[in-house]
Scaffold this motif. Structure first.
Motif, PDB file in Angstrom:
ATOM      1  N   UNK A   1       9.926   9.575 -11.170  1.00 51.89           N
ATOM      2  CA  UNK A   1       9.759   8.187 -11.531  1.00 51.89           C
ATOM      3  C   UNK A   1       9.461   8.098 -13.025  1.00 51.89           C
ATOM      4  N   UNK A   2       9.919   7.044 -13.642  1.00 50.68           N
ATOM      5  CA  UNK A   2       9.746   6.771 -15.057  1.00 50.68           C
ATOM      6  C   UNK A   2       8.256   6.753 -15.432  1.00 50.68           C
ATOM      7  N   UNK A   3       7.880   7.459 -16.494  1.00 44.50           N
ATOM      8  CA  UNK A   3       6.477   7.536 -16.915  1.00 44.50           C
ATOM      9  C   UNK A   3       5.917   6.187 -17.347  1.00 44.50           C
ATOM     10  N   UNK A   4       6.753   5.337 -17.971  1.00 50.11           N
ATOM     11  CA  UNK A   4       6.293   4.004 -18.364  1.00 50.11           C
ATOM     12  C   UNK A   4       5.930   3.170 -17.140  1.00 50.11           C
ATOM     13  N   UNK A   5       6.714   3.321 -16.071  1.00 53.20           N
ATOM     14  CA  UNK A   5       6.414   2.610 -14.830  1.00 53.20           C
ATOM     15  C   UNK A   5       5.123   3.137 -14.219  1.00 53.20           C
ATOM     16  N   UNK A   6       4.955   4.450 -14.201  1.00 58.22           N
ATOM     17  CA  UNK A   6       3.707   5.040 -13.692  1.00 58.22           C
ATOM     18  C   UNK A   6       2.503   4.498 -14.452  1.00 58.22           C
ATOM     19  N   UNK A   7       2.616   4.457 -15.786  1.00 53.91           N
ATOM     20  CA  UNK A   7       1.524   3.961 -16.619  1.00 53.91           C
ATOM     21  C   UNK A   7       1.215   2.492 -16.321  1.00 53.91           C
ATOM     22  N   UNK A   8       2.260   1.691 -16.152  1.00 54.12           N
ATOM     23  CA  UNK A   8       2.078   0.266 -15.849  1.00 54.12           C
ATOM     24  C   UNK A   8       1.344   0.074 -14.520  1.00 54.12           C
ATOM     25  N   UNK A   9       1.766   0.808 -13.504  1.00 51.20           N
ATOM     26  CA  UNK A   9       1.130   0.692 -12.195  1.00 51.20           C
ATOM     27  C   UNK A   9      -0.320   1.169 -12.242  1.00 51.20           C
ATOM     28  N   UNK A  10      -0.555   2.260 -12.964  1.00 52.58           N
ATOM     29  CA  UNK A  10      -1.916   2.782 -13.092  1.00 52.58           C
ATOM     30  C   UNK A  10      -2.807   1.791 -13.835  1.00 52.58           C
ATOM     31  N   UNK A  11      -2.302   1.247 -14.934  1.00 46.42           N
ATOM     32  CA  UNK A  11      -3.056   0.288 -15.743  1.00 46.42           C
ATOM     33  C   UNK A  11      -3.463  -0.929 -14.919  1.00 46.42           C
ATOM     34  N   UNK A  12      -2.597  -1.355 -14.026  1.00 46.61           N
ATOM     35  CA  UNK A  12      -2.873  -2.537 -13.211  1.00 46.61           C
ATOM     36  C   UNK A  12      -3.504  -2.193 -11.865  1.00 46.61           C
ATOM     37  N   UNK A  13      -3.893  -0.946 -11.699  1.00 50.00           N
ATOM     38  CA  UNK A  13      -4.556  -0.470 -10.475  1.00 50.00           C
ATOM     39  C   UNK A  13      -3.745  -0.776  -9.224  1.00 50.00           C
ATOM     40  N   UNK A  14      -2.433  -0.555  -9.324  1.00 45.76           N
ATOM     41  CA  UNK A  14      -1.532  -0.773  -8.194  1.00 45.76           C
ATOM     42  C   UNK A  14      -1.353   0.567  -7.485  1.00 45.76           C
ATOM     43  N   UNK A  15      -1.728   0.604  -6.212  1.00 45.48           N
ATOM     44  CA  UNK A  15      -1.560   1.825  -5.433  1.00 45.48           C
ATOM     45  C   UNK A  15      -0.113   1.898  -4.960  1.00 45.48           C
ATOM     46  N   UNK A  16       0.538   3.018  -5.219  1.00 45.73           N
ATOM     47  CA  UNK A  16       1.924   3.191  -4.804  1.00 45.73           C
ATOM     48  C   UNK A  16       2.129   4.596  -4.258  1.00 45.73           C
ATOM     49  N   UNK A  17       3.150   4.718  -3.423  1.00 47.19           N
ATOM     50  CA  UNK A  17       3.569   6.030  -2.940  1.00 47.19           C
ATOM     51  C   UNK A  17       5.086   6.100  -3.025  1.00 47.19           C
ATOM     52  N   UNK A  18       5.598   7.304  -3.091  1.00 50.69           N
ATOM     53  CA  UNK A  18       7.041   7.503  -3.027  1.00 50.69           C
ATOM     54  C   UNK A  18       7.424   7.610  -1.560  1.00 50.69           C
ATOM     55  N   UNK A  19       8.472   6.908  -1.171  1.00 51.11           N
ATOM     56  CA  UNK A  19       8.944   6.918   0.210  1.00 51.11           C
ATOM     57  C   UNK A  19       9.957   8.049   0.353  1.00 51.11           C
ATOM     58  N   UNK A  20       9.740   8.950   1.304  1.00 50.06           N
ATOM     59  CA  UNK A  20      10.713  10.040   1.491  1.00 50.06           C
ATOM     60  C   UNK A  20      12.113   9.497   1.782  1.00 50.06           C
ATOM     61  N   UNK A  21      13.100  10.096   1.156  1.00 49.09           N
ATOM     62  CA  UNK A  21      14.482   9.604   1.293  1.00 49.09           C
ATOM     63  C   UNK A  21      14.992   9.646   2.727  1.00 49.09           C
ATOM     64  N   UNK A  22      14.425  10.493   3.574  1.00 51.19           N
ATOM     65  CA  UNK A  22      14.881  10.562   4.969  1.00 51.19           C
ATOM     66  C   UNK A  22      14.521   9.293   5.743  1.00 51.19           C
TER      67      UNK A  22
END
Length: 125
Positions: A1-22
């Motif tokens: 995942x794009x580092x800028x997106x990771x930083x944005x989500x972290x900055x806004x305290x948004x909890x996220x997970x990656x969904x397995x492609x299966x």
């Protein structure tokens, strides 16, 4: 995942997970799930999770919402789109929708999610 997106989500305290492609068939993008999402105005009225398909530096038109809403007649609203298939991740069932993401860049993800939150909130009234 794009580092800028990771930083944005972290900055806004948004909890996220990656969904397995299966879990999500026929999607070439990376799927992220924003669990228990609510807008910055601290409106925690809904328990809403949103999964989005992310392509190379853009948001795809596929999304999944943890609430099933009947199709609206307004074409600017998300449309239930069963061919995308529902899936379950971390105990949450996600229902498939098609959305217009043409005006959103990847870092506009929170504006898009705020709009999806508003859509679900209005539909549940």
């Amino acid at each position: 995942m794009d580092n800028n997106l990771k930083d944005l989500l972290k900055k806004n305290a948004i909890y996220y997970t990656l969904v397995p492609s299966v879990l999500v068939i026929n999607d070439p993008g990376e799927i992220i799930a924003l669990e228990n999402y609510y807008p910055n105005n601290n409106d925690e009225e809904l328990n809403l999770s949103i999964a989005l398909s992310i392509g190379s530096n853009r948001l795809n038109s596929k999304c999944w919402i943890s609430t099933k809403i009947d199709n609206a007649t307004d074409g600017s609203k998300p449309l239930y789109h069963s061919p995308y298939n529902e899936f379950k991740h971390n105990g949450v069932t996600y229902y498939p929708y098609s959305i217009n993401t043409s005006s959103y860049r990847i870092l506009g993800i929170l504006n898009l999610c705020d709009g999806l939150y508003k859509f679900v909130k209005e539909a549940n009234r």
